[in-house]
Design an enzyme around this catalytic site. Sequence first.
Site, PDB file in Angstrom:
ATOM      1  N   LYS A  78       0.852  -1.186   0.000  1.00 45.96           N
ATOM      2  CA  LYS A  78       0.000   0.000   0.000  1.00 45.96           C
ATOM      3  C   LYS A  78       0.887   1.235   0.000  1.00 45.96           C
ATOM      4  O   LYS A  78       1.910   1.266   0.701  1.00 45.96           O
ATOM      5  CB  LYS A  78      -0.889  -0.028   1.249  1.00 45.96           C
ATOM      6  CG  LYS A  78      -1.875   1.120   1.357  1.00 45.96           C
ATOM      7  CD  LYS A  78      -2.715   0.978   2.613  1.00 45.96           C
ATOM      8  CE  LYS A  78      -3.789   2.039   2.724  1.00 45.96           C
ATOM      9  NZ  LYS A  78      -4.623   1.858   3.938  1.00 45.96           N
ATOM     10  N   SER A 153      -9.531   1.696   2.877  1.00 47.43           N
ATOM     11  CA  SER A 153      -8.655   2.416   1.975  1.00 47.43           C
ATOM     12  C   SER A 153      -7.599   1.544   1.287  1.00 47.43           C
ATOM     13  O   SER A 153      -7.032   1.969   0.286  1.00 47.43           O
ATOM     14  CB  SER A 153      -7.933   3.531   2.742  1.00 47.43           C
ATOM     15  OG  SER A 153      -7.093   2.967   3.739  1.00 47.43           O
ATOM     16  N   SER A 177      -9.677  -0.507   7.204  1.00 47.12           N
ATOM     17  CA  SER A 177      -9.072  -0.348   5.876  1.00 47.12           C
ATOM     18  C   SER A 177      -8.332  -1.560   5.334  1.00 47.12           C
ATOM     19  O   SER A 177      -7.928  -1.559   4.171  1.00 47.12           O
ATOM     20  CB  SER A 177      -8.136   0.858   5.862  1.00 47.12           C
ATOM     21  OG  SER A 177      -8.877   2.043   5.713  1.00 47.12           O
TER      22      SER A 177
END
Lengths: 485, 101
Positions: A78, A153, A177
């Site tokens: 990420k 996210s 997330s």
Amino acid sequence: MTEWLTAAETAKAIAAGELKAVHVVDRYLERIRDVDRGVKAYLAIDSEGAHAAAVEVDRRRAAGERLPPLAGVPISLKDVLVTKDLPTTAGSKILEGFISPYEGTVVEKLRAAGAIILGKVNCDEFAMGSSTERSAYQQTKNPWDRTRVPGGSSGGSSASVAAGLCAASLGTDTGGSIRQPAAFCGVVGIKPTYGRVSRWGVVAFASSLDQVGPLTRTIHDAALMLEIISGFDPRDSTSLDAPVPTYTDALVGDVNGLRVGLPHEYFGDGIDADVRAALDGTIAALRDRGAITVDISLPHTHLALPAYYIVAPAEASSNLARYDGIRYGKAAQGAKDLLDLYMKSRGAGFGPEVKRRIMLGTYALRSGYYDAFYKKAQQIRTLIKRDFDKAFQHVDVILTPTTPTAAFRLGSKASPYEMYLADVFTLSCNLAGLPGLSVPCGLTSEGLPVGAQLLGKPLDEATLLRTGHVIESLVGLVGKHPGGL
Amino acid sequence: MPALTRKEVEEIALLARVHLEPNELAAMEKDLGDILEHFAALASVDTTGVSPMTHAVPLDLRLRPDEVAPSLPVAEALRGAPAKQGDVFVVPAIIGPGEPK
């Protein structure tokens, strides 16, 4: 078909000489070139670095060296995990082109374990969002249905694992997330106990809630990755100095006598019928294997959302003060004084959701408001934590849906508050600092994955993995992949 | 909880050091007002005597040994700076020529 092997299978095949690391990495890079045009998971790809790292793994094997546990396993990160050889944007324009002078602890640990970083994947700006639609760069699609969101996210992480664009990924979870995108994309995601995994080198969102964790194809891979990234780190003052178990040893395939709590607050109205049916199937399957289900109550659950949306923005407003247009990141041109430089750089660099949360947090932390907002919310965290403590006197693990619905359509959440509700089942876990895991437990009638969430006692990730492993074997999606990629 | 006025939104934006265009101010006024409405539930919860949570696992603040260790080299630290000169970050002047020393 190396792209559908699990991380453990990939490592094993490379160590046994059945596959060359170079072959595996090049195959993934080729797929990223072909398939990622439609999925849009990657923000930056390190083709040369990944290829070179694979050559090195093959050389070490040929030289008879003992390979580390993830040698040659291609992963994505990420884009909030800082890396020295690839840009880190956190999905924000304010960090466009930023290259960190150091690497995160989790990145160092994965490299030391032999993992090969293919690239950085998309996320909501500064990890603030539940759909990855709030990235300043691109819209990642759900590989199972490209008219839908991958969750967020960590949507680039979940989509890249689900689409066969890496063997595993690392995400971060501040309010769901990791677990929510894992559920939406039919992969496994675990948010460790707060303090289990170092936050050094993670772009900070809400420091009392943020944790790093793996998104993987299987529970076994999650256990393997978690074991590697966990452990005390003197560079993170909230890091826990506790021994790290061999998590893969917990996967015994047995839940006989395990007490599974079912909180009625998570099974009320507002849950999609297909999600409920998948959970009912999961509960029945666990009972069939000897688990004992116990009806429980977590009475302060309804306060998690308002408490979260005070704590997280308050901490974010403080953490994001560092983006000043001076030390790194984008600076506005033609500022007339220092204040003007701050105002303009931040005004131009941050997107709407980040501005909203900075504003909300600044409002809550204003002089004279602290007791009414931040302190109150922290007290409510204690009440939420006590609910869990009480429940865990009677049960070993808690089972809930990860999300009220399967993946929603792109652009379908009209207001900010509507988007916040997408995390309604995952927030309490962060507020209480507990470990939480999402494991696929079936498909809806439209063919979309459903996730079951398991919540555990602090530092009891092993029980989550053990339970998740059984769910995976009974109703999971191992070996099922999205079509049409 | 009361809705926010435009003036309050402007004050918070200044405190937060975020420039907002007029259309952003209008949207922010509405969005923050909507969100704050949902926070009203918190005020009615009795938290008398409840201590604020700090960590999931009880943890004392840890001190590290006071030992000199290498830090980031200056050139590395400056690498991402939008404006730099020699070994320092360049910022707009914060003291004007006419102000007292």
